[in-house]
Design a protein around this motif. Structure first.
Motif, PDB file in Angstrom:
ATOM      1  N   LYS A   1      39.848  34.659  47.362  1.00  0.00           N
ATOM      2  CA  LYS A   1      39.671  36.170  46.853  1.00  0.00           C
ATOM      3  C   LYS A   1      39.360  35.951  45.337  1.00  0.00           C
ATOM      4  O   LYS A   1      40.075  35.526  44.443  1.00  0.00           O
ATOM      5  CB  LYS A   1      41.066  36.446  46.995  1.00  0.00           C
TER       6      LYS A   1
ATOM      7  N   ILE B   1      40.620  43.669  46.804  1.00  0.00           N
ATOM      8  CA  ILE B   1      41.408  42.206  47.090  1.00  0.00           C
ATOM      9  C   ILE B   1      40.648  41.413  47.706  1.00  0.00           C
ATOM     10  O   ILE B   1      40.615  40.059  47.399  1.00  0.00           O
ATOM     11  CB  ILE B   1      42.839  42.790  47.443  1.00  0.00           C
TER      12      ILE B   1
ATOM     13  N   HIS C   1      45.702  47.375  52.840  1.00  0.00           N
ATOM     14  CA  HIS C   1      46.191  47.366  51.633  1.00  0.00           C
ATOM     15  C   HIS C   1      46.617  48.866  51.177  1.00  0.00           C
ATOM     16  O   HIS C   1      47.309  48.870  49.965  1.00  0.00           O
ATOM     17  CB  HIS C   1      44.871  46.846  50.775  1.00  0.00           C
TER      18      HIS C   1
ATOM     19  N   TYR D   1      48.702  42.261  42.660  1.00  0.00           N
ATOM     20  CA  TYR D   1      47.423  41.806  42.668  1.00  0.00           C
ATOM     21  C   TYR D   1      46.567  41.745  41.241  1.00  0.00           C
ATOM     22  O   TYR D   1      45.352  41.602  41.185  1.00  0.00           O
ATOM     23  CB  TYR D   1      46.487  42.775  43.439  1.00  0.00           C
TER      24      TYR D   1
END
Length: 229
Positions: free
Chosen positions: A125, A150, A188, A204
């Motif tokens: 990621k 993400i 998400h 995040y």
């Protein structure tokens, strides 16, 4: 153009004094200055911090992922992207052992743009490895190219930040200009609504993209309409 290195030592009003590494360097600078009868000297500030281990690890992970996607050997991918980047930025050849930290950051952004535009699958990621300025650019690319900011998955939904659309309202009938939005997968998107905006952004390390008329126009050119402009 001849380049000399010097270090700032003192400031007094609008005057600044620089120190050369040794007297020979100072004399060479003065001789060049007098030879070309210059009255103006251009000063360029460089970042003398070296690439971090985190940046180097990230760059080599990008080389491997692009290699897996293209079928080319990782070393070939490395040489090609370094060459493209050096030509684009008009840089001398550099080593990933000790390149400046700011140059490494620009190389990462350069490669991520390629990844985003060609839908290259990543084994990690990007948000786990990016610096704050790089995250802002990645969020923008995710919105424009249409992938989850993400994890890079597709398809995506437009998730609103501070100015949520709300149930019962037509997303395509309102203007998103001035709104903060996120490019997210359905999972998400639902997580954002479940935990709340503040906790989601903190988890995040993202801030969303502030929508401008130019961004809406770019999305429409790509056939992705999100509300009125």
């Amino acid at each position: 153009m001849k380049i000399f290195q010097a270090y700032l030592t003192k400031k007094a009003g609008n005057e600044i004094i620089f120190r050369f590494e040794d007297e020979t360097s100072a004399n060479q600078f003065l001789a060049t200055y007098q030879l070309f009868k210059q009255t103006l000297v251009e000063i360029q500030v460089t970042d003398d911090r070296e690439i971090s281990s985190k940046q180097r690890k990230f760059i080599y992970a990008l080389f491997r992922d692009i290699s897996n996607w293209s079928g080319d050997m990782p070393e070939y991918v490395k040489q090609v992207f370094k060459m493209w980047f050096e030509q684009w930025k008009d840089l001398d050849e550099f080593s990933l052992r000790d390149v400046e930290k700011s140059v490494a950051a620009e190389l990462i952004t350069f490669m991520l743009d390629f990844v985003a535009e060609h839908n290259v699958p990543l084994s990690f990621k990007p948000l786990d490895a990016l610096e704050p300025d790089e995250i802002n650019h990645w969020e923008y690319k995710a919105l424009i190219e249409g992938f989850d900011v993400i994890d890079g998955s597709r398809p995506v939904e437009l998730a609103h930040g501070e100015h949520a659309v709300g149930m019962g309202r037509d997303r395509n009938a309102i203007s998103n200009v001035g709104n903060t939005v996120f490019s997210l997968s359905h999972a998400h998107h639902m997580e954002l609504h479940s935990v709340g905006l503040s906790e989601f952004k903190s988890k995040y390390h993202i801030n969303g993209v502030l929508v401008t008329p130019e961004i809406l126009k770019e999305l429409e050119i790509r056939g992705r309409k999100f509300g009125k402009s």
